[in-house]
Scaffold this active site. Structure first.
Site, PDB file in Angstrom:
ATOM      1  N   SER A 113       0.861  -1.231   0.034  1.00 19.17           N
ATOM      2  CA  SER A 113      -0.239  -0.123  -0.126  1.00 19.17           C
ATOM      3  C   SER A 113       0.746   1.184  -0.025  1.00 19.17           C
ATOM      4  CB  SER A 113      -1.092   0.039   1.198  1.00 19.17           C
ATOM      5  OG  SER A 113      -1.893  -1.088   1.287  1.00 19.17           O
ATOM      6  N   HIS A 174      -1.254   6.095   8.607  1.00 18.98           N
ATOM      7  CA  HIS A 174      -1.233   4.623   7.838  1.00 18.98           C
ATOM      8  C   HIS A 174      -0.377   5.050   6.436  1.00 18.98           C
ATOM      9  CE1 HIS A 174      -2.467   0.329   6.770  1.00 18.98           C
ATOM     10  NE2 HIS A 174      -1.809   0.028   8.219  1.00 18.98           N
ATOM     11  N   THR A 176      -1.433   4.383   2.970  1.00 22.80           N
ATOM     12  CA  THR A 176      -2.125   5.234   2.054  1.00 22.80           C
ATOM     13  C   THR A 176      -2.173   6.719   2.300  1.00 22.80           C
ATOM     14  OG1 THR A 176      -3.465   3.099   1.649  1.00 22.80           O
ATOM     15  CG2 THR A 176      -4.425   5.249   0.561  1.00 22.80           C
ATOM     16  N   GLU A 332     -10.056   7.061   2.376  1.00 24.66           N
ATOM     17  CA  GLU A 332      -9.689   5.744   2.259  1.00 24.66           C
ATOM     18  C   GLU A 332     -10.674   4.794   3.018  1.00 24.66           C
ATOM     19  OE1 GLU A 332      -5.886   2.772   3.174  1.00 24.66           O
ATOM     20  OE2 GLU A 332      -6.427   4.458   4.664  1.00 24.66           O
ATOM     21  N   ASP A 337      -8.642  -4.153   3.498  1.00 25.14           N
ATOM     22  CA  ASP A 337      -7.301  -4.625   3.421  1.00 25.14           C
ATOM     23  C   ASP A 337      -7.218  -5.552   4.540  1.00 25.14           C
ATOM     24  OD1 ASP A 337      -4.554  -4.989   2.116  1.00 25.14           O
ATOM     25  OD2 ASP A 337      -4.134  -4.136   4.337  1.00 25.14           O
ATOM     26  N   ASP A 378      -5.624   0.485  -4.265  1.00 24.33           N
ATOM     27  CA  ASP A 378      -4.211   0.255  -4.520  1.00 24.33           C
ATOM     28  C   ASP A 378      -3.642  -0.955  -4.960  1.00 24.33           C
ATOM     29  OD1 ASP A 378      -4.819  -0.985  -2.009  1.00 24.33           O
ATOM     30  OD2 ASP A 378      -3.734   0.071  -0.639  1.00 24.33           O
ATOM     31  N   HIS A 379      -4.369  -2.108  -4.590  1.00 28.45           N
ATOM     32  CA  HIS A 379      -4.058  -3.434  -5.157  1.00 28.45           C
ATOM     33  C   HIS A 379      -5.058  -4.438  -4.887  1.00 28.45           C
ATOM     34  CE1 HIS A 379      -3.626  -4.511  -0.927  1.00 28.45           C
ATOM     35  NE2 HIS A 379      -2.821  -3.306  -0.556  1.00 28.45           N
ATOM     36  N   HIS A 454      -1.604  -9.917  -0.381  1.00 27.32           N
ATOM     37  CA  HIS A 454      -2.298  -9.146  -1.699  1.00 27.32           C
ATOM     38  C   HIS A 454      -2.188  -9.855  -2.748  1.00 27.32           C
ATOM     39  CE1 HIS A 454      -0.524  -5.196   0.467  1.00 27.32           C
ATOM     40  NE2 HIS A 454      -1.668  -5.767   1.189  1.00 27.32           N
TER      41      HIS A 454
END
Ligand SMILES: [Zn+2]
Length: 524
Positions: A113, A174, A176, A332, A337, A378-379, A454
Protein backbone atom coordinates in the site's frame (compact mmCIF):
# COMPACT_ATOMS: atom_id res chain seq x y z
CA UNK A 1 -35.24 4.03 -13.28
CA UNK A 2 -38.42 2.06 -13.99
CA UNK A 3 -36.37 -1.04 -14.63
CA UNK A 4 -34.56 -0.61 -11.32
CA UNK A 5 -37.84 -0.19 -9.45
CA UNK A 6 -39.22 -3.24 -11.22
CA UNK A 7 -36.16 -5.18 -10.13
CA UNK A 8 -36.44 -4.11 -6.52
CA UNK A 9 -40.12 -4.93 -6.40
CA UNK A 10 -39.68 -8.34 -7.89
CA UNK A 11 -36.56 -9.40 -6.10
CA UNK A 12 -38.36 -11.25 -3.39
CA UNK A 13 -40.58 -13.24 -5.70
CA UNK A 14 -38.91 -16.61 -5.51
CA UNK A 15 -40.09 -19.80 -7.01
CA UNK A 16 -40.43 -23.03 -5.12
CA UNK A 17 -37.52 -24.99 -3.77
CA UNK A 18 -35.34 -26.66 -6.35
CA UNK A 19 -36.48 -24.40 -9.18
CA UNK A 20 -34.52 -21.47 -10.64
CA UNK A 21 -34.63 -18.56 -8.23
CA UNK A 22 -35.03 -15.37 -10.18
CA UNK A 23 -37.72 -12.77 -10.77
CA UNK A 24 -40.44 -13.81 -13.19
CA UNK A 25 -40.00 -10.92 -15.62
CA UNK A 26 -36.46 -12.01 -16.40
CA UNK A 27 -38.05 -14.74 -18.55
CA UNK A 28 -39.34 -12.03 -20.87
CA UNK A 29 -36.82 -10.77 -23.47
CA UNK A 30 -38.53 -7.39 -23.24
CA UNK A 31 -37.13 -6.96 -19.74
CA UNK A 32 -33.52 -7.39 -20.83
CA UNK A 33 -33.99 -5.46 -24.07
CA UNK A 34 -35.54 -2.49 -22.26
CA UNK A 35 -32.77 -2.40 -19.69
CA UNK A 36 -30.04 -2.64 -22.34
CA UNK A 37 -31.68 0.05 -24.49
CA UNK A 38 -31.85 2.39 -21.53
CA UNK A 39 -28.15 1.75 -20.82
CA UNK A 40 -27.36 2.42 -24.48
CA UNK A 41 -29.29 5.69 -24.39
CA UNK A 42 -27.27 6.76 -21.37
CA UNK A 43 -24.01 5.69 -23.02
CA UNK A 44 -24.79 7.81 -26.10
CA UNK A 45 -24.95 10.94 -23.96
CA UNK A 46 -21.30 10.33 -23.06
CA UNK A 47 -20.28 11.24 -26.61
CA UNK A 48 -20.56 14.82 -25.45
CA UNK A 49 -17.54 14.90 -23.22
CA UNK A 50 -17.45 16.75 -19.92
CA UNK A 51 -14.42 18.98 -20.48
CA UNK A 52 -15.18 21.42 -17.70
CA UNK A 53 -12.45 22.37 -15.28
CA UNK A 54 -12.83 20.34 -12.10
CA UNK A 55 -13.18 22.68 -9.16
CA UNK A 56 -13.20 19.75 -6.76
CA UNK A 57 -11.37 16.42 -6.79
CA UNK A 58 -12.28 13.38 -4.70
CA UNK A 59 -10.34 10.12 -4.65
CA UNK A 60 -11.96 7.12 -2.95
CA UNK A 61 -9.34 4.47 -2.31
CA UNK A 62 -10.54 1.03 -1.30
CA UNK A 63 -7.42 -0.52 0.22
CA UNK A 64 -7.17 -4.03 -1.20
CA UNK A 65 -10.45 -3.67 -3.11
CA UNK A 66 -9.73 -5.93 -6.07
CA UNK A 67 -12.39 -6.65 -8.68
CA UNK A 68 -13.64 -9.87 -6.98
CA UNK A 69 -14.15 -7.75 -3.84
CA UNK A 70 -16.17 -5.19 -5.81
CA UNK A 71 -18.43 -7.90 -7.27
CA UNK A 72 -18.90 -9.68 -3.95
CA UNK A 73 -19.60 -6.37 -2.17
CA UNK A 74 -22.23 -5.60 -4.80
CA UNK A 75 -23.97 -8.91 -4.14
CA UNK A 76 -23.72 -8.41 -0.37
CA UNK A 77 -25.15 -4.90 -0.66
CA UNK A 78 -28.12 -6.25 -2.58
CA UNK A 79 -28.63 -9.12 -0.18
CA UNK A 80 -28.54 -6.75 2.79
CA UNK A 81 -31.59 -5.08 1.26
CA UNK A 82 -33.22 -8.45 0.59
CA UNK A 83 -32.46 -8.61 -3.11
CA UNK A 84 -30.77 -11.56 -4.76
CA UNK A 85 -27.76 -9.27 -5.17
CA UNK A 86 -26.23 -9.92 -8.59
CA UNK A 87 -28.33 -7.24 -10.33
CA UNK A 88 -27.70 -4.65 -7.62
CA UNK A 89 -25.80 -1.54 -8.61
CA UNK A 90 -23.11 -0.13 -6.42
CA UNK A 91 -22.66 3.62 -6.41
CA UNK A 92 -19.34 3.09 -8.17
CA UNK A 93 -21.07 0.91 -10.79
CA UNK A 94 -22.89 4.02 -11.95
CA UNK A 95 -19.72 5.91 -12.76
CA UNK A 96 -19.60 6.30 -16.56
CA UNK A 97 -15.90 5.62 -17.16
CA UNK A 98 -13.88 2.63 -16.03
CA UNK A 99 -10.22 1.81 -16.56
CA UNK A 100 -7.75 -0.74 -15.26
CA UNK A 101 -4.75 0.18 -13.16
CA UNK A 102 -1.48 -1.79 -13.19
CA UNK A 103 -0.45 -1.85 -9.56
CA UNK A 104 3.08 -3.29 -9.42
CA UNK A 105 5.71 -1.41 -7.42
CA UNK A 106 9.10 -0.61 -8.95
CA UNK A 107 10.63 -3.49 -6.98
CA UNK A 108 7.60 -5.75 -6.52
CA UNK A 109 5.34 -7.68 -8.87
CA UNK A 110 2.68 -7.81 -6.14
CA UNK A 111 2.42 -4.37 -4.57
CA UNK A 112 2.06 -3.02 -1.06
CA UNK A 113 0.00 0.00 0.00
CA UNK A 114 2.94 2.38 0.46
CA UNK A 115 4.53 2.16 -2.98
CA UNK A 116 1.10 2.21 -4.61
CA UNK A 117 -0.02 5.26 -2.60
CA UNK A 118 3.05 7.09 -3.88
CA UNK A 119 1.91 6.18 -7.40
CA UNK A 120 -1.74 7.27 -7.19
CA UNK A 121 -1.01 10.36 -5.07
CA UNK A 122 2.39 11.59 -6.24
CA UNK A 123 2.26 10.36 -9.84
CA UNK A 124 5.49 8.38 -9.57
CA UNK A 125 5.94 4.62 -9.09
CA UNK A 126 8.08 3.72 -6.10
CA UNK A 127 9.46 0.89 -4.00
CA UNK A 128 7.28 -1.09 -1.61
CA UNK A 129 7.28 0.15 1.95
CA UNK A 130 8.18 3.75 1.04
CA UNK A 131 5.89 6.80 0.90
CA UNK A 132 6.37 10.09 -0.92
CA UNK A 133 9.84 9.25 -2.19
CA UNK A 134 10.96 8.06 -5.62
CA UNK A 135 12.32 4.59 -6.40
CA UNK A 136 15.82 5.96 -5.80
CA UNK A 137 15.05 5.77 -2.08
CA UNK A 138 15.68 2.44 -0.33
CA UNK A 139 13.31 1.09 2.31
CA UNK A 140 14.41 1.79 5.90
CA UNK A 141 17.59 3.60 4.80
CA UNK A 142 17.19 7.07 6.23
CA UNK A 143 20.07 8.58 4.22
CA UNK A 144 18.29 7.79 0.93
CA UNK A 145 15.40 10.16 1.73
CA UNK A 146 16.91 13.55 1.03
CA UNK A 147 16.77 14.58 -2.59
CA UNK A 148 14.34 11.81 -3.48
CA UNK A 149 11.13 13.42 -2.17
CA UNK A 150 8.16 13.56 -4.54
CA UNK A 151 5.11 15.73 -3.89
CA UNK A 152 1.45 14.73 -3.95
CA UNK A 153 -1.67 15.99 -5.64
CA UNK A 154 -2.87 17.04 -2.19
CA UNK A 155 0.03 19.47 -2.02
CA UNK A 156 -0.50 20.64 -5.61
CA UNK A 157 -4.13 21.37 -4.72
CA UNK A 158 -3.19 23.24 -1.55
CA UNK A 159 -0.64 25.32 -3.44
CA UNK A 160 -3.34 26.20 -5.97
CA UNK A 161 -5.48 27.65 -3.16
CA UNK A 162 -7.84 24.72 -2.71
CA UNK A 163 -8.85 23.25 0.62
CA UNK A 164 -7.57 19.74 1.20
CA UNK A 165 -8.66 16.80 3.33
CA UNK A 166 -7.81 13.27 4.35
CA UNK A 167 -10.40 10.82 5.69
CA UNK A 168 -9.54 7.22 6.51
CA UNK A 169 -10.69 4.27 8.59
CA UNK A 170 -7.07 3.43 9.44
CA UNK A 171 -4.52 5.47 11.34
CA UNK A 172 -4.12 8.86 9.66
CA UNK A 173 -0.40 8.09 9.41
CA UNK A 174 -0.95 4.67 7.77
CA UNK A 175 0.55 3.87 4.36
CA UNK A 176 -2.18 5.22 2.07
CA UNK A 177 -2.84 8.64 3.63
CA UNK A 178 0.82 9.22 4.50
CA UNK A 179 1.92 9.39 0.86
CA UNK A 180 -0.29 12.49 0.58
CA UNK A 181 1.93 14.51 2.92
CA UNK A 182 5.01 12.56 4.08
CA UNK A 183 8.36 11.63 2.58
CA UNK A 184 9.45 8.55 4.44
CA UNK A 185 11.58 5.54 3.53
CA UNK A 186 9.64 3.34 5.95
CA UNK A 187 5.85 3.18 6.21
CA UNK A 188 6.14 1.78 9.74
CA UNK A 189 7.78 4.90 11.18
CA UNK A 190 4.43 6.03 12.58
CA UNK A 191 6.02 8.09 15.39
CA UNK A 192 9.58 8.41 16.66
CA UNK A 193 8.72 5.58 19.07
CA UNK A 194 8.63 3.16 16.13
CA UNK A 195 11.84 4.45 14.51
CA UNK A 196 15.37 3.15 14.97
CA UNK A 197 17.35 5.64 17.07
CA UNK A 198 19.95 6.03 14.29
CA UNK A 199 17.27 7.20 11.85
CA UNK A 200 16.00 9.82 14.32
CA UNK A 201 19.57 10.98 14.97
CA UNK A 202 20.24 11.17 11.24
CA UNK A 203 17.39 13.65 10.91
CA UNK A 204 14.63 11.46 9.49
CA UNK A 205 11.17 12.48 10.70
CA UNK A 206 8.35 10.19 11.78
CA UNK A 207 5.15 10.21 9.73
CA UNK A 208 2.84 11.68 12.43
CA UNK A 209 5.10 14.70 12.74
CA UNK A 210 5.21 15.14 8.98
CA UNK A 211 1.39 15.19 8.90
CA UNK A 212 1.48 18.56 10.65
CA UNK A 213 4.82 19.96 9.50
CA UNK A 214 5.10 19.26 5.76
CA UNK A 215 1.93 20.80 4.38
CA UNK A 216 0.87 23.51 6.80
CA UNK A 217 -2.83 23.56 7.51
CA UNK A 218 -4.32 20.49 5.91
CA UNK A 219 -7.92 21.59 6.37
CA UNK A 220 -9.53 18.29 7.34
CA UNK A 221 -7.86 15.24 8.87
CA UNK A 222 -9.99 12.35 10.14
CA UNK A 223 -9.28 8.75 11.08
CA UNK A 224 -7.47 6.88 13.83
CA UNK A 225 -3.92 7.05 15.16
CA UNK A 226 -4.32 9.11 18.34
CA UNK A 227 -1.52 7.40 20.25
CA UNK A 228 1.15 8.55 17.78
CA UNK A 229 0.37 12.19 18.56
CA UNK A 230 0.96 12.11 22.34
CA UNK A 231 3.98 11.75 24.65
CA UNK A 232 5.13 8.25 25.50
CA UNK A 233 3.15 6.64 28.33
CA UNK A 234 0.51 9.38 28.34
CA UNK A 235 -2.79 7.63 28.94
CA UNK A 236 -5.47 7.70 26.24
CA UNK A 237 -8.61 9.79 26.68
CA UNK A 238 -10.95 6.94 25.69
CA UNK A 239 -9.12 3.96 27.20
CA UNK A 240 -7.35 5.53 30.21
CA UNK A 241 -6.24 2.30 31.87
CA UNK A 242 -5.03 0.42 28.80
CA UNK A 243 -1.28 0.51 28.34
CA UNK A 244 -1.33 -0.59 24.71
CA UNK A 245 -3.16 2.63 23.88
CA UNK A 246 -0.72 4.94 25.66
CA UNK A 247 1.09 7.69 23.71
CA UNK A 248 4.20 6.63 21.79
CA UNK A 249 6.21 9.81 21.24
CA UNK A 250 9.71 9.72 22.69
CA UNK A 251 10.22 13.43 21.92
CA UNK A 252 7.39 14.12 24.43
CA UNK A 253 5.62 16.39 21.96
CA UNK A 254 1.85 16.77 22.00
CA UNK A 255 1.09 17.17 18.31
CA UNK A 256 -2.62 17.79 18.85
CA UNK A 257 -1.96 20.72 21.16
CA UNK A 258 0.60 22.11 18.72
CA UNK A 259 -1.91 21.74 15.86
CA UNK A 260 -4.48 23.73 17.79
CA UNK A 261 -2.18 26.68 18.37
CA UNK A 262 -2.45 29.78 16.19
CA UNK A 263 -5.43 28.48 14.25
CA UNK A 264 -8.81 30.12 14.05
CA UNK A 265 -11.99 28.09 13.83
CA UNK A 266 -10.05 24.89 14.47
CA UNK A 267 -11.63 21.92 16.20
CA UNK A 268 -10.06 18.76 17.55
CA UNK A 269 -12.59 15.96 18.19
CA UNK A 270 -12.10 12.38 19.33
CA UNK A 271 -15.57 10.87 19.29
CA UNK A 272 -18.67 10.75 17.14
CA UNK A 273 -20.77 12.95 19.38
CA UNK A 274 -18.26 15.78 19.20
CA UNK A 275 -17.93 15.36 15.44
CA UNK A 276 -21.65 15.46 14.72
CA UNK A 277 -22.25 18.40 17.03
CA UNK A 278 -19.96 20.61 14.93
CA UNK A 279 -21.42 23.20 12.64
CA UNK A 280 -19.37 22.83 9.42
CA UNK A 281 -20.08 26.47 8.59
CA UNK A 282 -18.08 27.64 11.59
CA UNK A 283 -15.23 25.11 11.32
CA UNK A 284 -12.30 25.83 9.02
CA UNK A 285 -9.85 23.24 10.33
CA UNK A 286 -10.84 19.85 11.68
CA UNK A 287 -8.69 17.18 13.28
CA UNK A 288 -10.66 14.06 14.23
CA UNK A 289 -8.79 11.17 15.83
CA UNK A 290 -11.33 8.58 16.88
CA UNK A 291 -9.14 5.68 18.05
CA UNK A 292 -5.57 5.19 19.33
CA UNK A 293 -4.88 2.95 16.30
CA UNK A 294 -7.15 2.01 13.40
CA UNK A 295 -10.90 2.51 13.58
CA UNK A 296 -12.85 -0.69 14.33
CA UNK A 297 -14.38 -2.72 11.53
CA UNK A 298 -17.72 -1.20 10.57
CA UNK A 299 -19.51 -4.40 11.69
CA UNK A 300 -18.02 -3.95 15.17
CA UNK A 301 -18.23 -0.19 15.34
CA UNK A 302 -19.79 1.36 18.44
CA UNK A 303 -22.38 3.57 16.82
CA UNK A 304 -22.41 5.84 19.87
CA UNK A 305 -18.70 6.64 19.93
CA UNK A 306 -17.20 6.06 16.47
CA UNK A 307 -18.39 7.74 13.28
CA UNK A 308 -18.93 5.72 10.11
CA UNK A 309 -16.87 6.47 7.02
CA UNK A 310 -19.98 8.00 5.46
CA UNK A 311 -20.48 10.33 8.42
CA UNK A 312 -16.85 11.46 8.28
CA UNK A 313 -17.04 12.07 4.52
CA UNK A 314 -20.20 14.13 4.89
CA UNK A 315 -18.65 16.46 7.48
CA UNK A 316 -15.40 16.69 5.49
CA UNK A 317 -17.11 17.76 2.28
CA UNK A 318 -19.32 20.30 4.07
CA UNK A 319 -16.23 21.98 5.52
CA UNK A 320 -14.07 21.75 2.38
CA UNK A 321 -16.68 22.96 -0.09
CA UNK A 322 -16.85 26.37 1.58
CA UNK A 323 -13.66 27.30 -0.28
CA UNK A 324 -14.68 29.09 -3.52
CA UNK A 325 -11.53 27.69 -5.17
CA UNK A 326 -12.67 24.12 -4.46
CA UNK A 327 -11.02 21.18 -2.72
CA UNK A 328 -9.12 17.91 -2.97
CA UNK A 329 -10.28 15.07 -0.71
CA UNK A 330 -8.66 11.68 -0.22
CA UNK A 331 -10.99 9.08 1.30
CA UNK A 332 -9.68 5.67 2.23
CA UNK A 333 -11.76 2.61 3.01
CA UNK A 334 -8.65 1.25 4.67
CA UNK A 335 -9.87 -1.83 6.45
CA UNK A 336 -11.09 -3.80 3.44
CA UNK A 337 -7.44 -4.79 3.30
CA UNK A 338 -7.30 -5.78 6.96
CA UNK A 339 -10.38 -7.98 6.70
CA UNK A 340 -8.80 -9.87 3.81
CA UNK A 341 -5.43 -10.22 5.55
CA UNK A 342 -7.29 -11.84 8.45
CA UNK A 343 -9.13 -14.13 6.04
CA UNK A 344 -12.36 -12.53 7.31
CA UNK A 345 -14.19 -11.94 4.07
CA UNK A 346 -17.38 -10.77 5.78
CA UNK A 347 -15.52 -7.93 7.50
CA UNK A 348 -13.75 -6.95 4.27
CA UNK A 349 -16.97 -6.92 2.25
CA UNK A 350 -18.89 -4.88 4.82
CA UNK A 351 -16.05 -2.34 4.74
CA UNK A 352 -16.40 -2.14 0.96
CA UNK A 353 -20.18 -1.71 1.20
CA UNK A 354 -19.70 1.11 3.71
CA UNK A 355 -17.21 2.86 1.41
CA UNK A 356 -19.74 2.57 -1.39
CA UNK A 357 -22.31 4.26 0.85
CA UNK A 358 -19.81 7.09 1.41
CA UNK A 359 -19.36 7.39 -2.36
CA UNK A 360 -23.13 7.84 -2.69
CA UNK A 361 -23.14 10.49 0.02
CA UNK A 362 -20.31 12.40 -1.67
CA UNK A 363 -22.31 12.26 -4.90
CA UNK A 364 -25.25 13.95 -3.18
CA UNK A 365 -23.06 16.76 -1.87
CA UNK A 366 -21.26 17.51 -5.15
CA UNK A 367 -22.01 17.89 -8.85
CA UNK A 368 -20.51 16.04 -11.82
CA UNK A 369 -20.27 19.41 -13.58
CA UNK A 370 -17.49 20.66 -11.33
CA UNK A 371 -16.32 17.65 -9.32
CA UNK A 372 -14.19 14.82 -10.58
CA UNK A 373 -14.57 11.69 -8.47
CA UNK A 374 -12.33 8.67 -8.90
CA UNK A 375 -12.78 5.33 -7.11
CA UNK A 376 -9.98 2.79 -7.19
CA UNK A 377 -7.87 0.37 -5.16
CA UNK A 378 -4.19 0.23 -4.45
CA UNK A 379 -3.94 -3.52 -5.05
CA UNK A 380 -6.02 -6.67 -4.99
CA UNK A 381 -6.05 -9.68 -2.65
CA UNK A 382 -5.95 -13.47 -2.93
CA UNK A 383 -9.72 -13.37 -2.42
CA UNK A 384 -12.19 -14.92 -4.81
CA UNK A 385 -15.62 -16.44 -5.04
CA UNK A 386 -16.96 -19.06 -7.37
CA UNK A 387 -18.16 -22.61 -7.75
CA UNK A 388 -21.51 -23.09 -9.43
CA UNK A 389 -23.64 -21.20 -6.98
CA UNK A 390 -27.26 -20.54 -7.99
CA UNK A 391 -28.69 -17.05 -8.47
CA UNK A 392 -29.25 -15.32 -5.13
CA UNK A 393 -26.96 -17.70 -3.23
CA UNK A 394 -25.88 -16.06 0.00
CA UNK A 395 -22.51 -14.58 -0.86
CA UNK A 396 -21.10 -15.81 2.44
CA UNK A 397 -22.73 -19.22 2.06
CA UNK A 398 -21.96 -22.67 0.73
CA UNK A 399 -21.86 -23.92 -2.81
CA UNK A 400 -24.83 -26.11 -3.61
CA UNK A 401 -22.59 -29.03 -4.55
CA UNK A 402 -20.04 -31.05 -2.62
CA UNK A 403 -16.47 -31.48 -3.75
CA UNK A 404 -16.34 -34.53 -6.02
CA UNK A 405 -12.92 -35.33 -4.59
CA UNK A 406 -13.35 -35.22 -0.81
CA UNK A 407 -17.17 -35.20 -0.78
CA UNK A 408 -17.28 -32.20 1.53
CA UNK A 409 -19.02 -28.83 1.19
CA UNK A 410 -17.14 -25.65 0.35
CA UNK A 411 -18.00 -21.95 0.59
CA UNK A 412 -18.39 -19.72 -2.44
CA UNK A 413 -15.72 -17.42 -0.99
CA UNK A 414 -12.21 -18.86 -0.84
CA UNK A 415 -8.71 -17.45 -0.44
CA UNK A 416 -5.63 -18.52 -2.37
CA UNK A 417 -3.62 -18.29 0.85
CA UNK A 418 -4.13 -17.18 4.43
CA UNK A 419 -5.07 -18.25 7.94
CA UNK A 420 -8.19 -20.22 6.91
CA UNK A 421 -6.18 -23.29 5.89
CA UNK A 422 -6.89 -26.18 8.23
CA UNK A 423 -6.30 -29.92 8.02
CA UNK A 424 -8.12 -32.31 10.36
CA UNK A 425 -6.85 -35.90 10.54
CA UNK A 426 -4.89 -35.32 7.35
CA UNK A 427 -7.93 -34.12 5.42
CA UNK A 428 -9.57 -30.79 4.55
CA UNK A 429 -11.73 -29.61 7.41
CA UNK A 430 -15.45 -30.22 7.07
CA UNK A 431 -16.95 -26.75 7.39
CA UNK A 432 -20.63 -27.71 7.29
CA UNK A 433 -21.05 -27.33 11.05
CA UNK A 434 -18.95 -24.16 11.34
CA UNK A 435 -20.39 -20.63 11.47
CA UNK A 436 -19.23 -19.68 7.99
CA UNK A 437 -21.60 -16.67 7.93
CA UNK A 438 -20.31 -15.23 11.18
CA UNK A 439 -18.41 -11.92 11.25
CA UNK A 440 -15.02 -13.41 12.04
CA UNK A 441 -15.17 -16.70 10.17
CA UNK A 442 -11.96 -17.28 8.24
CA UNK A 443 -12.66 -18.65 4.78
CA UNK A 444 -10.66 -21.67 3.67
CA UNK A 445 -7.42 -21.09 1.82
CA UNK A 446 -5.25 -23.29 -0.38
CA UNK A 447 -1.96 -22.39 1.32
CA UNK A 448 -1.48 -21.77 5.06
CA UNK A 449 -0.19 -18.31 5.95
CA UNK A 450 -0.76 -16.41 9.18
CA UNK A 451 -1.73 -13.37 7.08
CA UNK A 452 -3.38 -13.63 3.68
CA UNK A 453 -1.49 -11.70 1.00
CA UNK A 454 -2.17 -9.07 -1.61
CA UNK A 455 -3.04 -10.08 -5.17
CA UNK A 456 -1.15 -9.01 -8.25
CA UNK A 457 -3.82 -8.48 -10.91
CA UNK A 458 -5.01 -5.09 -12.16
CA UNK A 459 -7.60 -3.16 -10.19
CA UNK A 460 -10.50 -1.08 -11.50
CA UNK A 461 -10.61 2.71 -11.73
CA UNK A 462 -14.11 4.23 -11.81
CA UNK A 463 -14.37 7.89 -12.78
CA UNK A 464 -17.03 10.58 -13.19
CA UNK A 465 -17.04 14.34 -13.67
CA UNK A 466 -14.77 16.64 -15.70
CA UNK A 467 -12.18 14.79 -17.82
CA UNK A 468 -13.23 11.41 -16.42
CA UNK A 469 -13.03 10.04 -19.99
CA UNK A 470 -9.23 10.30 -19.79
CA UNK A 471 -9.36 7.22 -17.56
CA UNK A 472 -10.25 4.91 -20.42
CA UNK A 473 -7.96 1.89 -20.83
CA UNK A 474 -5.21 -0.05 -19.12
CA UNK A 475 -3.02 2.47 -17.31
CA UNK A 476 -0.02 2.50 -15.06
CA UNK A 477 -1.28 3.39 -11.58
CA UNK A 478 0.80 6.58 -11.39
CA UNK A 479 -1.25 8.03 -14.28
CA UNK A 480 -4.20 8.67 -11.95
CA UNK A 481 -3.05 11.90 -10.22
CA UNK A 482 -1.81 13.25 -13.55
CA UNK A 483 -5.35 13.01 -14.92
CA UNK A 484 -6.92 14.45 -11.79
CA UNK A 485 -4.48 17.36 -11.75
CA UNK A 486 -5.10 17.99 -15.46
CA UNK A 487 -8.85 18.03 -14.83
CA UNK A 488 -8.47 20.61 -12.06
CA UNK A 489 -5.77 22.71 -13.74
CA UNK A 490 -3.33 22.18 -10.91
CA UNK A 491 0.17 20.71 -10.76
CA UNK A 492 2.56 20.58 -13.68
CA UNK A 493 0.26 20.47 -16.68
CA UNK A 494 -1.80 23.63 -17.10
CA UNK A 495 -1.40 24.79 -20.70
CA UNK A 496 -4.96 23.79 -21.52
CA UNK A 497 -6.29 26.04 -18.74
CA UNK A 498 -5.37 29.31 -20.42
CA UNK A 499 -8.90 30.14 -21.51
CA UNK A 500 -11.23 30.97 -18.70
CA UNK A 501 -13.67 28.17 -19.36
CA UNK A 502 -11.06 25.47 -19.92
CA UNK A 503 -10.31 23.13 -22.77
CA UNK A 504 -13.79 23.00 -24.22
CA UNK A 505 -13.82 26.62 -25.30
CA UNK A 506 -10.25 26.30 -26.60
CA UNK A 507 -11.10 23.33 -28.79
CA UNK A 508 -14.29 25.05 -29.95
CA UNK A 509 -12.25 28.09 -31.01
CA UNK A 510 -9.72 26.06 -33.00
CA UNK A 511 -11.81 25.41 -36.19
CA UNK A 512 -12.61 29.13 -36.61
CA UNK A 513 -8.97 30.03 -36.05
CA UNK A 514 -7.93 27.54 -38.75
CA UNK A 515 -10.53 29.01 -41.13
CA UNK A 516 -9.24 32.52 -40.49
CA UNK A 517 -5.64 31.47 -41.20
CA UNK A 518 -6.72 29.78 -44.45
CA UNK A 519 -8.56 32.94 -45.52
CA UNK A 520 -5.51 35.11 -44.79
CA UNK A 521 -3.31 32.72 -46.78
CA UNK A 522 -5.75 32.84 -49.73
CA UNK A 523 -5.90 36.63 -49.64
CA UNK A 524 -2.11 36.89 -49.60
ZN1 LIG B 1 -2.41 -5.01 2.94
Amino acid sequence: MKVTILLICSCLVWEGLGKPQFPDQEKDPLFWNTWAQRTLKNALTLQKLNQNTAKNLILFLGDGMGIPTVTAARILKGQLSRQSGEETQLEMDNFPFVALSKTYNTNAQVADSAGTATAFLCGVKANEGTVGVSAAAVRSQCNTTQGNEVTSILRWAKEAGKSVGIVTTTRVNHATPSAAYAHCVDRDWYSDGEMPAEAVQAGCKDIARQLFENIPNIDVIMGGGRKYMFPKNQSDVEYPGEKKHFGTRIDRRNLVEEWNKNKQNANYVWNKKELLSLNPNSVDYLLGLFEPGDLPYDLERNNETDPSLTEMVEVAIKILKKNPSGFYLLVEGGRIDHGHHDGKAKQALHEAVEMDRAIGQAGLLTSIYDTMTVVTADHSHMFNFGGYTPRGNTILGLNSILSDVDQKPFTAILYGNGPGFKVVNGLRENISTLGYEENNYKAQSAVPLSMETHGGEDVAVFAKGPMAHLLHGVHEQNYIPHVMAYAACIGQNRDHCMSSSGASSLSAALPSLTALLTLIRLLC
